[in-house]
Design an enzyme around this catalytic site. Sequence first.
Site, PDB file in Angstrom:
ATOM      1  N   PHE A 150     -57.206 -69.417  17.079  1.00 25.14           N
ATOM      2  CA  PHE A 150     -57.102 -69.593  15.196  1.00 25.14           C
ATOM      3  C   PHE A 150     -57.728 -68.589  14.506  1.00 25.14           C
ATOM      4  O   PHE A 150     -59.331 -68.531  15.185  1.00 25.14           O
ATOM      5  CB  PHE A 150     -57.758 -70.936  15.227  1.00 25.14           C
ATOM      6  CG  PHE A 150     -58.257 -71.265  13.845  1.00 25.14           C
ATOM      7  CD1 PHE A 150     -56.913 -72.330  13.471  1.00 25.14           C
ATOM      8  CD2 PHE A 150     -58.701 -71.190  12.612  1.00 25.14           C
ATOM      9  CE1 PHE A 150     -56.362 -72.546  11.786  1.00 25.14           C
ATOM     10  CE2 PHE A 150     -58.417 -71.234  11.357  1.00 25.14           C
ATOM     11  CZ  PHE A 150     -57.751 -72.215  10.896  1.00 25.14           C
ATOM     12  N   ASP A 235     -62.887 -61.781  16.422  1.00 20.49           N
ATOM     13  CA  ASP A 235     -62.523 -62.795  15.107  1.00 20.49           C
ATOM     14  C   ASP A 235     -63.939 -63.301  15.283  1.00 20.49           C
ATOM     15  O   ASP A 235     -63.412 -64.285  16.098  1.00 20.49           O
ATOM     16  CB  ASP A 235     -61.233 -63.178  14.980  1.00 20.49           C
ATOM     17  CG  ASP A 235     -61.178 -64.489  14.288  1.00 20.49           C
ATOM     18  OD1 ASP A 235     -62.699 -64.716  13.363  1.00 20.49           O
ATOM     19  OD2 ASP A 235     -60.502 -64.985  13.489  1.00 20.49           O
ATOM     20  N   LYS A 264     -66.559 -66.999   6.868  1.00 21.78           N
ATOM     21  CA  LYS A 264     -67.383 -69.100   6.452  1.00 21.78           C
ATOM     22  C   LYS A 264     -69.227 -68.114   6.589  1.00 21.78           C
ATOM     23  O   LYS A 264     -69.193 -68.770   5.638  1.00 21.78           O
ATOM     24  CB  LYS A 264     -67.101 -69.238   7.836  1.00 21.78           C
ATOM     25  CG  LYS A 264     -66.088 -69.494   8.670  1.00 21.78           C
ATOM     26  CD  LYS A 264     -66.114 -70.511   9.453  1.00 21.78           C
ATOM     27  CE  LYS A 264     -64.381 -71.155   9.190  1.00 21.78           C
ATOM     28  NZ  LYS A 264     -63.273 -71.020  10.605  1.00 21.78           N
TER      29      LYS A 264
HETATM   30  C1  LIG Z   1     -62.520 -70.364  10.325  1.00 24.79           C
HETATM   31  C2  LIG Z   1     -61.745 -69.045  11.197  1.00 24.79           C
HETATM   32  C3  LIG Z   1     -60.763 -68.657  10.204  1.00 24.79           C
HETATM   33  C4  LIG Z   1     -60.143 -68.754   8.857  1.00 24.79           C
HETATM   34  O1  LIG Z   1     -61.673 -68.478   7.798  1.00 24.79           O
HETATM   35  P1  LIG Z   1     -60.788 -68.988   6.357  1.00 24.79           P
HETATM   36  O2  LIG Z   1     -61.956 -68.520   5.687  1.00 24.79           O
HETATM   37  O3  LIG Z   1     -60.450 -70.545   6.680  1.00 24.79           O
HETATM   38  O4  LIG Z   1     -59.265 -68.665   6.144  1.00 24.79           O
HETATM   39  C5  LIG Z   1     -60.245 -67.586  11.197  1.00 24.79           C
HETATM   40  N1  LIG Z   1     -60.565 -66.977  11.906  1.00 24.79           N
HETATM   41  C6  LIG Z   1     -61.794 -67.787  12.546  1.00 24.79           C
HETATM   42  C7  LIG Z   1     -61.751 -67.514  14.133  1.00 24.79           C
HETATM   43  C8  LIG Z   1     -61.886 -69.412  11.874  1.00 24.79           C
HETATM   44  O5  LIG Z   1     -62.905 -70.341  12.471  1.00 24.79           O
END
Ligand SMILES: *Cc1c(COP(=O)(O)O)cnc(C)c1O
Length: 334
Positions: A150, A235, A264
Amino acid sequence: MTLLTTDATTPAAHSSSVLAPNYHPLHVTVASAEGSWVTDVDGRRYLDLLAGYSALNFGHRHPALVAAAKDQLDRVTLTSRAFDHDLLLPFARALTDLVGPLVAGEPMMLPMNTGAEAVETAIKAARKWGYEVKGVPADRATIVVADGNFHGRTTTIVSFSTDPDARTGFGPFTPGFRVVPYGDAAALEAAIDETTVAVLLEPIQGEQGVVVPPDGYWSAVRAVTTAADVLLVADEVQSGLGRTGTTLASEYFGVRPDLVTLGKALGGGILPVSAVVGRADVLGRLTAGTHGSTFGGNPLACAVGLAVVELLATGEPQRLAQVRGEQLGARLDA
Ligand SMILES: *Cc1c(COP(=O)(O)O)cnc(C)c1O
């Protein structure tokens, strides 16, 4: 099961006809929140175990973060990057001081807003580095990713999702991504060739359950990418900023990635703040006019982001995550 019942007095946004139905929330309509607790419109209190998918690592309305935001609201909230402002460099310095030692090479940061934008930024920077430094033929760059990933919801990012709900109906997709099984370093190594500029992975996957990779995976990925001169992009939008009891999950695994995406919790649960932190010889490829964002690095975001970094610099949120993790793990196992 009061947790999941609807109530006649509840505004019920979930059944509203004016709201696009791209979520199916629990039937709880939150009116206020503090720390780990939220209160609904009928005065019921709930322990918030979701924590904004880890955007609320420091709890709801952390006093230091709210104070930083309120103070900044009375000064200046937006300049655009056409002008400098007095918190941009302090935020950049504080974040690279915190995260720089945890990444490979001389660090630099690039501020954005959402996690998806940070991932898009890392993809663009990796491709540009691949063409300009590695000499990959134009428009041929590949990036290796894992199944079950994700990384956000943009059209390029869903192009390499393996979740049918995330992809179906949204093609045509962006080419240049190779998907390998998560947790299999040999498969990852086999997918790398002379066109590969980066490997993009979550150190711990966070969307289809919390998936911790097998022992030794993250360090094996580092060894493979270093040997192939391919960027390791971690990420850490969800796994980073205290979640694992360390500042980064990569740090927990003893690995220094080339680029780290953060989001986040970087906005303290107050507003969207994201960033890419990593090698200056890679991020430095994004020169004026090649990438940007109207709100990226805005004064309000920098004020809150700076307060978040100051909180993490004490080590206290990481220590608490460790203590609570052990406490919860032991009691749940029992
Ligand atoms: C939530 C998330 C994203 C995307 O973040 P948004 O602020 O919703 O665009 C990208 N990578 C990971 C691992 C995430 O958990």
